[in-house]
Design an enzyme around this catalytic site. Structure first.
Site, mmCIF file in Angstrom:
data_model
loop_
_atom_site.group_PDB
_atom_site.id
_atom_site.type_symbol
_atom_site.label_atom_id
_atom_site.label_comp_id
_atom_site.label_asym_id
_atom_site.label_seq_id
_atom_site.Cartn_x
_atom_site.Cartn_y
_atom_site.Cartn_z
ATOM 1 N NE ARG A 63 2.601 0.869 3.471
ATOM 2 C CZ ARG A 63 3.767 0.244 3.509
ATOM 3 N NH1 ARG A 63 4.200 -0.273 4.646
ATOM 4 N NH2 ARG A 63 4.511 0.139 2.419
ATOM 5 C CB CYS B 286 -0.929 0.010 1.204
ATOM 6 S SG CYS B 286 -1.976 1.484 1.306
ATOM 7 C CD1 TRP C 205 -7.474 8.278 -1.337
ATOM 8 C CD2 TRP C 205 -8.379 8.666 0.654
ATOM 9 N NE1 TRP C 205 -6.555 8.986 -0.620
ATOM 10 C CE2 TRP C 205 -7.097 9.255 0.616
ATOM 11 C CE3 TRP C 205 -9.139 8.800 1.824
ATOM 12 C CZ2 TRP C 205 -6.546 9.949 1.707
ATOM 13 C CZ3 TRP C 205 -8.595 9.488 2.896
ATOM 14 C CH2 TRP C 205 -7.322 10.049 2.823
ATOM 15 C CD GLU D 35 -5.992 1.759 -6.036
ATOM 16 O OE1 GLU D 35 -6.372 0.668 -5.583
ATOM 17 O OE2 GLU D 35 -6.078 2.833 -5.398
#
Length: 386
Positions: free
Chosen positions: A75, A72, A253, A258
């Site tokens: 973070r 991720c 979010w 993506e």
């Protein structure tokens, strides 16, 4: 069930519990000396084979698991995660209802809030509930091959399984909401229709023209593209101090890539690059024209433009890359090492133009983390659903 293979011995649970409890008390000064809590956990383990986290431990554990998520990039915000404690729930109906409420609360009118809902953990005498669906929101894929699939080809196997199980299907559009598949304790997996009011969707149009004939974006609105606002992962297990929570959907979010560089662009998803290139008048007869690259950038511009216009939270990959380095600096100042998977941290477009590209990272494992257990990916495809 595969989840049975994840059970740990009491000694293994104690080792992980001791590590987590000490971490919790070290990072929460008001919690005081950990020795009394460790003694209580050890006694509970000896008596029952497991132990129950306090509400404060659950909140901190869920946040630390995000902090430890090597894949991720977002973070920096780990300590803002909202934790919905629903550990008393084991029934599929109640879990599905809370999942949909999770979406409503996380959506927050477009100002998306990082949120996790934690359901009952595994216990020595029975596995906890499961959410088969990969995310709380998924679009159907009608067809058996990406070249002929209507909708999201990734979800074609699950769509077929649900149709065989009795779901009547949606309207047959590329963006029909799939039901949520939940398996309660001592129950078979069941599907639940996703309420329309739980899902905020953003129409995708282009900033240079939204179908009114005034620019190269001409006709984008005619495609009726859209995407949902909240990316809520639902088939990963939350592991905290030796306790496994197999149903714990969570969301941050979206980062624009993506959607624009993966969901809508991948050849085994919506495969929109050829259509975008044709709409832009690009030469698709040779890869040396870089038509894929140019179409990819315009598709990503459309996603960011559309979310901004709708007032829905979204990050861009350049800003998020800088924020990730801020996260690294903050963690290093606190004496904490940050693990990361380079192949996931570097964005799928313009990688070398972002600061995260020019570094190396160590993919460190952690005992407090979000984990794909064996079988999770197969369940997400509907394998053995019927």
């Amino acid at each position: 069930m595969e989840i049975l293979q994840q059970r740990s011995t009491t000694a293994q649970v104690w080792e992980a519990a001791e590590e987590f409890i000490r971490l919790f008390h070290r990072e929460n000064k008001n919690a005081g000396d950990p020795r009394a809590r460790l003694a209580a956990v050890r006694a509970e383990l000896a008596d029952t084979g497991t132990y129950r986290h306090t509400p404060e431990e659950l909140v901190h554990g869920a946040r630390v698991a995000w902090r430890n998520s090597n894949r991720c990039i977002g973070r920096l915000y780990w300590n803002s995660l909202r934790v919905r404690d629903r550990r008393e729930l084991t029934d599929a109906d109640a879990i599905a209802a809370e999942c949909f409420e999770h979406l409503r609360e996380a959506t927050n009118g477009g100002r998306v809030r990082p949120t996790i809902t934690v359901f009952a953990p595994d216990a020595p005498d029975r596995p906890g509930p499961l959410i088969w669906s990969e995310q709380l929101v998924r679009y159907a894929g009608y067809g058996d091959h990406h070249s002929v699939t209507v909708g999201d080809a990734r979800n074609a196997p699950l769509t077929e399984a649900l149709l065989r199980l009795g779901w009547t299907g949606g309207a047959g559009t590329p963006f029909d909401l799939l039901p949520l598949v939940v398996q309660g304790v001592d129950d078979k997996p069941r599907w639940f229709d996703t309420p329309a009011d739980a899902v905020l969707e953003v129409p995708i149009t282009h900033p240079d023209g939204d179908g009114d004939g005034d620019g190269r974006g001409d006709g984008w609105a005619d495609w009726r593209l859209r995407w949902h606002a909240v990316p809520a992962i639902s088939n990963m297990c939350l592991e905290i101090g030796g306790i496994h929570y197999p149903a714990a959907p969570f969301n941050g979010w979206y980062m624009g890539t993506e959607i624009g560089a993966r969901n809508l662009a991948d050849a085994d998803r919506y495969n929109l690059l050829p259509a975008v290139a044709r709409r832009l008048g690009l030469d698709t007869t040779t890869e040396r024209s870089l038509w894929k690259d140019r179409a990819l950038v315009e598709l990503n511009r459309a996603v960011l433009h559309s979310f901004d216009r709708a007032g829905v939270t979204i990050a861009d990959h350049h800003s998020e890359s800088r924020r990730f380095l801020t996260h690294l600096e903050r963690e290093e100042r606190k004496g904490r090492e940050v693990g990361a998977d380079w192949s996931w941290i570097v964005p799928p477009i313009s990688g070398s133009a972002t600061p995260v590209f020019h570094r190396t990272y160590e993919d460190r494992p952690s005992s407090t983390a979000y984990v794909h257990h064996p079988g999770a990916q197969e369940r997400a495809q509907g394998r053995d659903l019927v």
